[in-house]
Scaffold this motif. Sequence first.
Motif, PDB file in Angstrom:
ATOM      1  N   PHE A 132      23.500  58.538 -73.571  1.00 27.67           N
ATOM      2  CA  PHE A 132      23.595  59.463 -72.438  1.00 27.67           C
ATOM      3  C   PHE A 132      22.947  58.838 -71.193  1.00 27.67           C
ATOM      4  N   ASN A 133      21.787  58.206 -71.373  1.00 30.52           N
ATOM      5  CA  ASN A 133      21.080  57.605 -70.238  1.00 30.52           C
ATOM      6  C   ASN A 133      21.747  56.327 -69.747  1.00 30.52           C
ATOM      7  N   ALA A 134      22.644  55.750 -70.585  1.00 28.57           N
ATOM      8  CA  ALA A 134      23.307  54.508 -70.193  1.00 28.57           C
ATOM      9  C   ALA A 134      24.473  54.739 -69.250  1.00 28.57           C
ATOM     10  N   LEU A 135      24.856  55.990 -69.027  1.00 25.35           N
ATOM     11  CA  LEU A 135      25.966  56.279 -68.115  1.00 25.35           C
ATOM     12  C   LEU A 135      25.627  55.740 -66.720  1.00 25.35           C
ATOM     13  N   PRO A 136      26.601  55.090 -66.031  1.00 19.08           N
ATOM     14  CA  PRO A 136      26.329  54.476 -64.708  1.00 19.08           C
ATOM     15  C   PRO A 136      26.311  55.505 -63.607  1.00 19.08           C
ATOM     16  N   GLY A 137      25.452  56.446 -63.693  1.00 15.82           N
ATOM     17  CA  GLY A 137      25.341  57.483 -62.678  1.00 15.82           C
ATOM     18  C   GLY A 137      24.537  58.642 -63.196  1.00 15.82           C
ATOM     19  N   ALA A 138      24.377  59.658 -62.331  1.00 13.14           N
ATOM     20  CA  ALA A 138      23.607  60.834 -62.725  1.00 13.14           C
ATOM     21  C   ALA A 138      24.515  61.791 -63.488  1.00 13.14           C
ATOM     22  N   ALA A 139      24.048  62.271 -64.659  1.00 10.89           N
ATOM     23  CA  ALA A 139      24.878  63.134 -65.507  1.00 10.89           C
ATOM     24  C   ALA A 139      24.053  64.296 -66.031  1.00 10.89           C
ATOM     25  N   ALA A 140      24.747  65.428 -66.188  1.00  7.32           N
ATOM     26  CA  ALA A 140      24.109  66.630 -66.750  1.00  7.32           C
ATOM     27  C   ALA A 140      25.137  67.370 -67.594  1.00  7.32           C
ATOM     28  N   ILE A 141      24.647  68.078 -68.606  1.00  5.12           N
ATOM     29  CA  ILE A 141      25.508  68.936 -69.450  1.00  5.12           C
ATOM     30  C   ILE A 141      25.236  70.378 -69.053  1.00  5.12           C
ATOM     31  N   VAL A 142      26.318  71.071 -68.658  1.00  6.53           N
ATOM     32  CA  VAL A 142      26.207  72.441 -68.143  1.00  6.53           C
ATOM     33  C   VAL A 142      26.988  73.372 -69.061  1.00  6.53           C
ATOM     34  N   ALA A 143      26.356  74.496 -69.433  1.00  9.10           N
ATOM     35  CA  ALA A 143      26.986  75.479 -70.313  1.00  9.10           C
ATOM     36  C   ALA A 143      27.947  76.358 -69.518  1.00  9.10           C
ATOM     37  N   GLU A 144      28.666  77.208 -70.275  1.00  6.91           N
ATOM     38  CA  GLU A 144      29.680  78.062 -69.656  1.00  6.91           C
ATOM     39  C   GLU A 144      29.078  79.034 -68.658  1.00  6.91           C
ATOM     40  N   ASP A 145      27.845  79.470 -68.904  1.00  2.81           N
ATOM     41  CA  ASP A 145      27.221  80.425 -67.987  1.00  2.81           C
ATOM     42  C   ASP A 145      26.505  79.729 -66.825  1.00  2.81           C
ATOM     43  N   GLY A 146      26.618  78.390 -66.751  1.00  2.00           N
ATOM     44  CA  GLY A 146      26.000  77.643 -65.654  1.00  2.00           C
ATOM     45  C   GLY A 146      24.649  77.051 -66.000  1.00  2.00           C
ATOM     46  N   SER A 147      24.135  77.349 -67.214  1.00  2.00           N
ATOM     47  CA  SER A 147      22.818  76.820 -67.583  1.00  2.00           C
ATOM     48  C   SER A 147      22.894  75.306 -67.748  1.00  2.00           C
ATOM     49  N   ILE A 148      21.903  74.611 -67.152  1.00  3.89           N
ATOM     50  CA  ILE A 148      21.838  73.158 -67.312  1.00  3.89           C
ATOM     51  C   ILE A 148      21.085  72.871 -68.612  1.00  3.89           C
ATOM     52  N   LEU A 149      21.860  72.367 -69.616  1.00  2.00           N
ATOM     53  CA  LEU A 149      21.293  72.164 -70.942  1.00  2.00           C
ATOM     54  C   LEU A 149      20.551  70.836 -71.050  1.00  2.00           C
ATOM     55  N   SER A 150      21.070  69.790 -70.371  1.00  2.00           N
ATOM     56  CA  SER A 150      20.453  68.481 -70.515  1.00  2.00           C
ATOM     57  C   SER A 150      20.872  67.597 -69.345  1.00  2.00           C
ATOM     58  N   THR A 151      20.002  66.642 -68.968  1.00  2.00           N
ATOM     59  CA  THR A 151      20.321  65.676 -67.910  1.00  2.00           C
ATOM     60  C   THR A 151      19.875  64.302 -68.363  1.00  2.00           C
ATOM     61  N   ASN A 152      20.480  63.247 -67.789  1.00  2.00           N
ATOM     62  CA  ASN A 152      20.019  61.895 -68.107  1.00  2.00           C
ATOM     63  C   ASN A 152      18.943  61.459 -67.113  1.00  2.00           C
ATOM     64  N   GLU A 157      37.657  76.032 -63.523  1.00  2.00           N
ATOM     65  CA  GLU A 157      38.961  75.676 -64.084  1.00  2.00           C
ATOM     66  C   GLU A 157      38.810  74.835 -65.351  1.00  2.00           C
ATOM     67  N   VAL A 158      37.859  73.918 -65.357  1.00  2.07           N
ATOM     68  CA  VAL A 158      37.647  73.087 -66.548  1.00  2.07           C
ATOM     69  C   VAL A 158      37.118  73.929 -67.705  1.00  2.07           C
ATOM     70  N   LEU A 159      36.134  74.801 -67.434  1.00  8.10           N
ATOM     71  CA  LEU A 159      35.564  75.654 -68.487  1.00  8.10           C
ATOM     72  C   LEU A 159      36.592  76.621 -69.042  1.00  8.10           C
ATOM     73  N   ASP A 160      37.510  77.087 -68.174  1.00  6.24           N
ATOM     74  CA  ASP A 160      38.534  78.044 -68.616  1.00  6.24           C
ATOM     75  C   ASP A 160      39.720  77.356 -69.253  1.00  6.24           C
ATOM     76  N   GLY A 161      39.713  76.012 -69.298  1.00  7.76           N
ATOM     77  CA  GLY A 161      40.793  75.292 -69.954  1.00  7.76           C
ATOM     78  C   GLY A 161      42.003  75.055 -69.080  1.00  7.76           C
ATOM     79  N   VAL A 162      41.921  75.389 -67.783  1.00  5.77           N
ATOM     80  CA  VAL A 162      43.054  75.150 -66.884  1.00  5.77           C
ATOM     81  C   VAL A 162      43.237  73.646 -66.677  1.00  5.77           C
ATOM     82  N   LYS A 163      42.129  72.918 -66.557  1.00  9.12           N
ATOM     83  CA  LYS A 163      42.167  71.471 -66.385  1.00  9.12           C
ATOM     84  C   LYS A 163      41.248  70.826 -67.422  1.00  9.12           C
ATOM     85  N   SER A 164      41.605  69.585 -67.790  1.00  5.29           N
ATOM     86  CA  SER A 164      40.725  68.862 -68.717  1.00  5.29           C
ATOM     87  C   SER A 164      39.554  68.233 -67.979  1.00  5.29           C
TER      88      SER A 164
END
Length: 724
Positions: free
Chosen positions: A9-29, A75-82
């Motif tokens: 996760f920390n090796a990603l070439p940029g800033a990254a975070a995992i966000v839940a459906e309700d907007g909660s930030i679960l994890s960041t690199n 749109e991504v969370l609702d499955g409209v876009k990948s």
Amino acid sequence: MKDLKNAVFNALPGAAAIVAEDGSILSTNSSWVHGKEDFHKLGMAQPGSNYFDHCQKAVEEGDDYALKIIFGMREVLDGVKSNYELTMPCPDNEQFPKKSWCKLTISLLDSEENCVLVFFEDVSKNMRVVRALRETQERYIQQFKNSLSGIIISSPEGDIYDANPAACKILGYSKRELIEGGREIVMDLDHPVNQKAYNIRDEKSFYEGEKNYKHKDGEELVVESSSVLYKNENGELRSLNTFRDISKQKETLINLKHEKKFTEAVINSIPGTFYVLNKEMDILRYNEAVTDDLGYTPEEIESNNALHYFPEDEHEKIINSLEDAFEDGSTHIVSKVISKNDGIRVYHLLANRFRTEKGEYLVGTGTDVTDLVDIEKEKDKNYDMLSQLFESSPLPMAMFSPDNKIVKINNSFTELYGYTKLEAVGKDVHRLLMDGEALGDAQEISEQVFSGQSYTDEVERFTETGEKLTVLMSAIPIIHEKEVVAAYVIYVDLSAQKKLENDLQKSLGEKEILLQEVHHRVKNNLAVMAGLIDLQIMEEGDLNVENKLNDIRSRIFSIAKIHENLYSNESMVSIQFDDYLRTIMEALPQKGLTESDELNITVDAMPIILNLNQAVPLGLAVNELMNIVFSTHPNGRNLKVLLQKDQSNLVLVFEGNAISTELFERNGEVESFPSLLVSIFLSQIHGKMNVSNNGVSRLVIEFEQMDVKGSSSSLTEEQSSIFN
């Protein structure tokens, strides 16, 4: 494994975070947490906060990009876009230099929870290249040559006019090879990703996203590309393609997904329930068994404290046990658990402490032991019941060990043999109740029982006072885990029964003698009656009367022969019917036949024993049939009699020219008295008669052999009415 996941996760070439459906930030690199200067202010929200709230504040401050991010993520969370991508300028302030650009990518994660990966990347360099090309040729040349991203200038038809060093390095071709080979050597236009990219670029004159390129060695490359259509100074349409190899980044994301699936598969394969708790007793992680066995939905599990799943009377015990685990490192406990599927269940819970940088946690498993607890309770109940049965049994009982020592006795044992529990327990069960001469047999009994076989026999045993008793003794092995550990012995006092049997046997013998005498006297009385009828026949001058008297005499003779058979045999209720049939056939000349009639009779009868209540009606039916046949046809020559048995069905056959079948064809006439008697007698044994004449006259009687009870001469109500 979790450390590996964090490293990827920390090796990603940029800033990254995992966000839940309700907007909660679960994890960041680490780039997100420590590199705020590397990406847009819209990525400054930290774990524990809500990303939608963060963007909403930016919208209220007039940031239109924040609104686009909200809609794109939705749109991504609702499955409209990948996935959703957005390139935007960074605000002009001290932290973010002027004309900085960043690219936001929102991708849906493959997990049970509806989460997205928010990825910020600095794309200022790519944007500067485009802007530099438009502003001055010199700046374009410098940027073109020195860019770390590959740049290819081509026509919409696929001719390559120029490629920078980075493009050559990424694709493995020299500049000349690219110009001579054209787009076809580096790109498969039929690839769905590439088709989509060119459709967007042709429509909008600009495309930013992924493409699939081919390396010179055949390896497929995933690149992040910016493609712009423009006209050169001559008005010719050109395409500026800026790209960078993100294959490793894609591989990292794939590995993250595989790692996540592998972790979930391992967790779900753990037998029983699996859970991870923090000190506040929140359930942070669990496997499918928690939802399957207990029936709670993931939403219920994640929104409730762990104590919610235990009855209130178990709370204190659970809290104390978990506190011990956080202090000592592990715990185990048996507790009641509330299941939505099955109500209250009993679980054996194990938990071990582990520490991370973020704190201390408990990882544990739970096993449903309700059935085992119920089995143990049932065992205790059965033991109590067996103990009560043993003590209160009316039969004398004793338990003895493999060395023949008495372990315990019941009260009935004391009453029968006179020994108290103090006197009997610990003694050899055989030496206590037997004399010395029979002890050898007793050892054989013990060997048989302790080999796993039961023993039952009538034996003699002695009381404390020396009184000899005849008892029925049953010795039963007690088996535990395939090993005989002890044995029960049960005694039934047969002394009174033996005396009663002797008295009954004596009485039965007397009654059998009396019954034989009765049959003998009945036979003699019937013989006297037959003799008197013979005297009457000798005096009678009327032939019709003589024939009638002969019929009566034959009936008496048939019954007399049955009684003679009974007192001659051991059985008083059945006769050997094949012998009886031969006797009846031998007596046919007494029915008025003379020696000139030349009657030839053959009897072929299987040995068959008939119940008296079937033998009498059948014998009388046979007698009446012979009366009908021979009183009318005295000149018959041959008669064959067969008696056969098929399972429980008996077949009696009369065959020959001595039988006239016409006698059984009534042709509207009233049935004769002898024929009526035959019908009545056969109905008493549920028999049927068939008459045929296919060249040879044949008469067949069939019925089922049964142990009929009741009077042998009883008639049904319908039959009795015939004579009234």
